[in-house]
Scaffold this motif. Structure first.
Motif, PDB file in Angstrom:
ATOM      1  N   PRO A 182      19.921  20.803  15.570  1.00  0.00           N
ATOM      2  CA  PRO A 182      20.635  19.581  15.937  1.00  0.00           C
ATOM      3  C   PRO A 182      22.029  19.893  16.479  1.00  0.00           C
ATOM      4  O   PRO A 182      22.517  19.200  17.367  1.00  0.00           O
ATOM      5  N   ALA A 183      22.662  20.948  15.945  1.00  0.00           N
ATOM      6  CA  ALA A 183      24.007  21.291  16.398  1.00  0.00           C
ATOM      7  C   ALA A 183      23.976  21.710  17.868  1.00  0.00           C
ATOM      8  O   ALA A 183      24.823  21.307  18.669  1.00  0.00           O
ATOM      9  N   LEU A 184      22.956  22.507  18.211  1.00  0.00           N
ATOM     10  CA  LEU A 184      22.829  22.968  19.593  1.00  0.00           C
ATOM     11  C   LEU A 184      22.632  21.778  20.532  1.00  0.00           C
ATOM     12  O   LEU A 184      23.286  21.660  21.584  1.00  0.00           O
ATOM     13  N   ILE A 185      21.750  20.854  20.126  1.00  0.00           N
ATOM     14  CA  ILE A 185      21.495  19.673  20.949  1.00  0.00           C
ATOM     15  C   ILE A 185      22.757  18.822  21.058  1.00  0.00           C
ATOM     16  O   ILE A 185      23.094  18.311  22.122  1.00  0.00           O
ATOM     17  N   HIS A 186      23.483  18.712  19.922  1.00  0.00           N
ATOM     18  CA  HIS A 186      24.736  17.962  19.905  1.00  0.00           C
ATOM     19  C   HIS A 186      25.709  18.530  20.932  1.00  0.00           C
ATOM     20  O   HIS A 186      26.260  17.792  21.754  1.00  0.00           O
ATOM     21  N   TYR A 187      25.891  19.837  20.906  1.00  0.00           N
ATOM     22  CA  TYR A 187      26.869  20.423  21.828  1.00  0.00           C
ATOM     23  C   TYR A 187      26.365  20.412  23.268  1.00  0.00           C
ATOM     24  O   TYR A 187      27.155  20.276  24.202  1.00  0.00           O
ATOM     25  N   ALA A 188      25.042  20.516  23.453  1.00  0.00           N
ATOM     26  CA  ALA A 188      24.507  20.401  24.810  1.00  0.00           C
ATOM     27  C   ALA A 188      24.803  19.010  25.359  1.00  0.00           C
ATOM     28  O   ALA A 188      25.289  18.852  26.491  1.00  0.00           O
ATOM     29  N   LEU A 189      24.549  17.993  24.537  1.00  0.00           N
ATOM     30  CA  LEU A 189      24.822  16.614  24.960  1.00  0.00           C
ATOM     31  C   LEU A 189      26.301  16.439  25.272  1.00  0.00           C
ATOM     32  O   LEU A 189      26.677  15.847  26.296  1.00  0.00           O
ATOM     33  N   MET A 190      27.158  16.977  24.393  1.00  0.00           N
ATOM     34  CA  MET A 190      28.599  16.837  24.601  1.00  0.00           C
ATOM     35  C   MET A 190      29.029  17.509  25.909  1.00  0.00           C
ATOM     36  O   MET A 190      29.904  17.022  26.621  1.00  0.00           O
ATOM     37  N   THR A 191      28.399  18.659  26.207  1.00  0.00           N
ATOM     38  CA  THR A 191      28.755  19.349  27.446  1.00  0.00           C
ATOM     39  C   THR A 191      28.360  18.522  28.660  1.00  0.00           C
ATOM     40  O   THR A 191      29.149  18.352  29.599  1.00  0.00           O
ATOM     41  N   VAL A 192      27.145  17.975  28.641  1.00  0.00           N
ATOM     42  CA  VAL A 192      26.699  17.155  29.765  1.00  0.00           C
ATOM     43  C   VAL A 192      27.590  15.919  29.898  1.00  0.00           C
ATOM     44  O   VAL A 192      27.977  15.529  31.007  1.00  0.00           O
ATOM     45  N   VAL A 193      27.922  15.319  28.751  1.00  0.00           N
ATOM     46  CA  VAL A 193      28.825  14.163  28.781  1.00  0.00           C
ATOM     47  C   VAL A 193      30.163  14.556  29.410  1.00  0.00           C
ATOM     48  O   VAL A 193      30.716  13.831  30.242  1.00  0.00           O
ATOM     49  N   SER A 194      30.670  15.733  29.026  1.00  0.00           N
ATOM     50  CA  SER A 194      31.973  16.154  29.563  1.00  0.00           C
ATOM     51  C   SER A 194      31.904  16.350  31.066  1.00  0.00           C
ATOM     52  O   SER A 194      32.795  15.907  31.793  1.00  0.00           O
ATOM     53  N   ILE A 195      30.838  17.026  31.537  1.00  0.00           N
ATOM     54  CA  ILE A 195      30.726  17.266  32.976  1.00  0.00           C
ATOM     55  C   ILE A 195      30.662  15.923  33.711  1.00  0.00           C
ATOM     56  O   ILE A 195      31.355  15.711  34.713  1.00  0.00           O
ATOM     57  N   THR A 196      29.860  15.006  33.175  1.00  0.00           N
ATOM     58  CA  THR A 196      29.759  13.684  33.805  1.00  0.00           C
ATOM     59  C   THR A 196      31.116  12.982  33.805  1.00  0.00           C
ATOM     60  O   THR A 196      31.515  12.362  34.792  1.00  0.00           O
ATOM     61  N   THR A 197      31.818  13.085  32.670  1.00  0.00           N
ATOM     62  CA  THR A 197      33.119  12.433  32.570  1.00  0.00           C
ATOM     63  C   THR A 197      34.082  12.977  33.613  1.00  0.00           C
ATOM     64  O   THR A 197      34.797  12.215  34.269  1.00  0.00           O
ATOM     65  N   VAL A 198      34.113  14.285  33.759  1.00  0.00           N
ATOM     66  CA  VAL A 198      35.030  14.880  34.729  1.00  0.00           C
ATOM     67  C   VAL A 198      34.707  14.375  36.131  1.00  0.00           C
ATOM     68  O   VAL A 198      35.595  14.000  36.901  1.00  0.00           O
ATOM     69  N   GLY A 199      33.392  14.359  36.452  1.00  0.00           N
ATOM     70  CA  GLY A 199      33.004  13.889  37.773  1.00  0.00           C
ATOM     71  C   GLY A 199      33.374  12.436  37.981  1.00  0.00           C
ATOM     72  O   GLY A 199      33.878  12.050  39.036  1.00  0.00           O
ATOM     73  N   ALA A 200      33.129  11.619  36.948  1.00  0.00           N
ATOM     74  CA  ALA A 200      33.396  10.196  37.076  1.00  0.00           C
ATOM     75  C   ALA A 200      34.891   9.890  37.028  1.00  0.00           C
ATOM     76  O   ALA A 200      35.352   8.890  37.570  1.00  0.00           O
ATOM     77  N   PHE A 201      35.631  10.787  36.376  1.00  0.00           N
ATOM     78  CA  PHE A 201      37.077  10.637  36.168  1.00  0.00           C
ATOM     79  C   PHE A 201      37.813  10.329  37.468  1.00  0.00           C
ATOM     80  O   PHE A 201      38.620   9.403  37.547  1.00  0.00           O
ATOM     81  N   THR A 202      37.494  11.105  38.514  1.00  0.00           N
ATOM     82  CA  THR A 202      38.212  10.897  39.777  1.00  0.00           C
ATOM     83  C   THR A 202      37.891   9.533  40.371  1.00  0.00           C
ATOM     84  O   THR A 202      38.725   8.936  41.047  1.00  0.00           O
ATOM     85  N   ALA A 203      36.684   9.029  40.100  1.00  0.00           N
ATOM     86  CA  ALA A 203      36.315   7.749  40.696  1.00  0.00           C
ATOM     87  C   ALA A 203      36.804   6.568  39.873  1.00  0.00           C
ATOM     88  O   ALA A 203      37.360   5.618  40.416  1.00  0.00           O
ATOM     89  N   VAL A 204      36.596   6.618  38.568  1.00  0.00           N
ATOM     90  CA  VAL A 204      36.895   5.429  37.768  1.00  0.00           C
ATOM     91  C   VAL A 204      37.930   5.650  36.666  1.00  0.00           C
ATOM     92  O   VAL A 204      38.292   4.694  35.968  1.00  0.00           O
ATOM     93  N   GLY A 205      38.425   6.888  36.501  1.00  0.00           N
ATOM     94  CA  GLY A 205      39.493   7.092  35.533  1.00  0.00           C
ATOM     95  C   GLY A 205      39.015   7.226  34.098  1.00  0.00           C
ATOM     96  O   GLY A 205      37.836   7.070  33.795  1.00  0.00           O
ATOM     97  N   ALA A 206      39.973   7.514  33.213  1.00  0.00           N
ATOM     98  CA  ALA A 206      39.649   7.926  31.850  1.00  0.00           C
ATOM     99  C   ALA A 206      39.077   6.814  30.990  1.00  0.00           C
ATOM    100  O   ALA A 206      38.230   7.063  30.143  1.00  0.00           O
ATOM    101  N   ILE A 207      39.526   5.597  31.180  1.00  0.00           N
ATOM    102  CA  ILE A 207      39.147   4.558  30.231  1.00  0.00           C
ATOM    103  C   ILE A 207      37.901   3.821  30.690  1.00  0.00           C
ATOM    104  O   ILE A 207      37.023   3.483  29.902  1.00  0.00           O
TER     105      ILE A 207
END
Lengths: 372, 296
Positions: A182-207
């Motif tokens: 579960p820890a591995l899946i947790h961190y995999a999910l968090m990594t994908v979320v982070s990559i998506t967030t960074v990509g979306a960040f430039t378009a829609v910002g942090a909040i």
């Protein structure tokens, strides 16, 4: 391609990319962790730009993802000390990271690519002007390439790891026992979320990226009990919010990202009120119906108890009900009417008499009550 | 530098305002953290933005009190929605928090950009609430902040016993006949006041830390609520003043982030080195115990 279409497409793609992961974030109770990540990637982004000596996409990505993983680990480390409560840990880590980021931006990068307001609500409005060049050949707007890539990545992630994600979300213990960490899946999910967030960040910002991750999925959660349906609904609701939000922004001449986030909120509000199973209205009506059904049963049992007894004349009188069962007269009227409609009893003058069906129902109710 | 604190007009306002914020949010944050509602302040700070914009659109005024009332009403609405959604749906509290926070803020951004494009000559300056601009604090702002803060602290002093009970055992409080729900609403309203004071100084995003940080740091030093409140106020004020002093030395350094960074340093220091609960001491103790075990 016209600027409007690029903005609209970018919005839809961002919304879809985020919504694909949203269901798991809601079910794993990680909504505020996403909020923390979306703020905390700022210093990583800045560090990446600093090392690459310019707004380099890849360096920014790498820095931001590292910062996100660092944030998740820091929050968990703080929680594990036992000195800080769960949400307090989040509330300490992300403002610190965000403060560090804004501090560095305003001290050292006062006039570079990172605009302070854009950090909070992005600049999707300029999506059409940032073109992607490879070997000097323009391949169209960079945002479209990036968001399509994110959509594809998340689609693959959810598609390939669906079973593992589902298992680790609903029963981490079983997942661990079966050999899926579960820890591995947790961190995999968090990594994908982070990559998506960074990509979306430039378009829609942090909040506002938080709104895209969380709100469509939460709305879908109020509409269905099945995970695959929830994911599809979240994606559809996200895309719908992007389209409607863009239209509203054009009319008001206001921030596109802000309107998209507001639209997700409106859709959530509608589901909150009118969802067929979990909506406020449906719940209130269900409660009312149950109250009426229970009252009818009470009335039938009351009549049965006094059937063929000496006091039947007095006890089975309609006018006696409000006193005996402490019902307001209008409620007594509604209960009797409902019972009559269901042909469970008949009224002769003031007297209430059970029908065959009513007697059977009352006996059944009394029997189950006795069993308890 | 210290003399300038009393003579320089801007510096005095910034330092006083930040210190006030630190004290008020430190004290109120203790209750929020003890009730496990630390991030409620975060949601309230974000929710305040549309309230401020609507207040400005309706009145055309930027007077602190007008904007404050707008922020307070929006905060109250957000809290009501939050509590209703947590009670009536199967969504977890943190999901609802994220929903309220991001959609209210999104709506605030819509209003903010709408206002800034409607060519209202008076509009400039609403966006300072995003990041906070302590440097723009004027004496009138500080006075308003002082009055509000004093009122909030007076309520805490007057209802100390009730709030204490609520923080540690809300059900027991209700069973004793205290109006637990009313007290809870009152406490949330006081947090709204702290948030409104903080918006101008540290901004929407960093407000969460101003409520949570001092309380978490103070908690490490004591097991008594009274001491914790005082310590949190001191920590909050110290980070406020040091942030103001550091940022004034360089025009490129924004006050809000520096306040939060000083506060983070205090939190980390307390977590590691506070007597009894400090992580350093407990690690050393564990090592010694392990060594003793081996000897035996």
């Amino acid at each position: 391609m016209s600027s409007a279409i690029v903005i609209l497409l970018t919005g839809v793609l961002v919304a879809v990319a985020c919504a694909l992961l949203g269901a798991f974030l809601i079910l794993r109770r990680m909504a505020m962790m996403v909020d923390a990540i979306s703020h905390a990637i700022l210093p990583g982004l800045v560090a990446g730009y600093f090392l690459a000596q310019g707004p380099d996409l890849l360096a920014g990505f790498a820095g931001a993802v590292l910062a996100a993983v660092l944030t998740v680990s820091l929050v968990e480390a703080l929680q594990n000390t036992g000195r800080v409560g769960g949400e307090s840990a989040i509330g300490i880590v992300f403002p610190a990271m965000f403060a560090l980021g804004t501090f560095v931006v305003s001290k050292y990068f006062a006039n570079v690519h990172l605009d302070a307001d854009a950090i909070l609500y992005g600049n999707i409005e300029f999506a059409a002007f940032d073109l992607l060049y490879i070997n000097g050949v323009s391949l169209g707007p960079q945002s479209l390439w990036m968001m399509s890539g994110l959509c594809l990545m998340n689609l693959l992630f959810v598609g390939l790891l669906y079973k593992e994600l589902k298992l680790a979300t609903f029963d981490p213990g079983l997942a661990a026992a079966l050999g899926f960490s579960p820890a591995l899946i947790h961190y995999a999910l968090m990594t994908v979320v982070s990559i998506t967030t960074v990509g979306a960040f430039t378009a829609v910002g942090a909040i506002l990226v938080v709104a895209l991750f969380v709100v469509p999925a939460a709305t879908a959660y109020l509409l269905t009990d099945r995970l695959p349906v929830m994911i599809l609904l979240a994606v559809a609701l996200g895309a719908l919010s992007a389209v409607c939000g863009y239209a509203v922004a054009i009319v008001l001449d206001a921030s596109v990202a802000g309107s998209i986030a507001s639209t997700t909120g409106v859709l959530f509000g509608l589901a909150f009120l009118f969802a067929p199973q979990h909506g406020l209205v449906a719940r209130a009506r269900r409660l009312q119906r149950q109250r009426l059904e229970f009252a009818v049963q009470t009335l039938l049992v009351h009549l049965l108890n006094h059937e063929q007894s000496a006091e039947q004349q007095a006890e089975s009188a309609y006018s006696h009900l409000s006193g005996e069962l402490r019902w307001h007269p209008p409620f007594a009227r509604r209960v009797t009417d409902a019972a009559k409609r269901a042909t469970l009893l008949q009224q002769h003058g003031d007297m209430l008499n059970l029908t065959e069906a009513g007697r059977a129902e009352a006996e059944a109710a009394r029997a189950t009550d006795l069993q308890r | 530098m210290v003399i300038e604190l009393f003579t320089d007009y801007t510096l005095r306002n910034v330092a006083l305002g930040s210190a006030l914020l630190g004290i008020v949010s430190g004290v109120l944050g203790c209750f929020a953290v003890l009730r496990r509602q630390g991030l409620l302040g975060d949601a309230l700070a974000h929710a305040a933005l549309p309230g401020i914009c609507v207040a400005f659109l309706l009145t055309g005024s930027k007077a602190p009190l007008v904007l404050l009332i707008g922020a307070a009403l929006a905060g109250w609405l957000a809290t009501t929605l939050l509590l209703t959604a947590v009670r009536e749906t199967r969504l977890s509290a943190d999901s609802v928090l994220a929903i309220v926070l991001s959609t209210f803020f999104g709506f605030g951004i819509v209003l903010l950009t709408f206002i800034s494009k409607s060519e209202n000559a008076n509009q400039a300056g609403l966006d300072k609430f995003l990041f906070g601009q302590a440097a723009t604090l004027i004496a009138e702002d500080v006075q308003t902040m002082g009055l509000l803060g004093a009122a909030a602290l007076a309520v805490v002093a007057g209802l100390y016993k009730e709030f204490k009970l609520l923080a540690f055992d809300a059900e027991f409080a209700a069973s004793l006949g205290f109006p637990a729900r009313g007290l809870s609403v009152l406490l949330t309203s006081l947090i709204v006041i702290a948030v409104v004071i903080g918006l101008q100084t540290v901004g929407v995003v960093l407000m969460a830390a101003m409520l949570i940080g001092p309380a978490v740091a103070a908690r490490q030093w004591t097991n008594r609520l009274g001491v914790m409140l005082i310590l949190a106020a001191v920590f909050g004020a110290a980070s406020g003043v040091s942030g103001a002093l550091i940022s004034v030395s360089d025009a490129h350094i924004p006050t809000g982030p520096v306040i939060i960074l000083s506060l983070t340093a205090i939190v980390l220091g307390s977590l590691f080195f506070a007597p009894a609960r400090g992580l350093v001491w407990s690690t050393i103790r564990r090592r010694q115990q392990r060594a003793n075990m081996k000897v035996e």
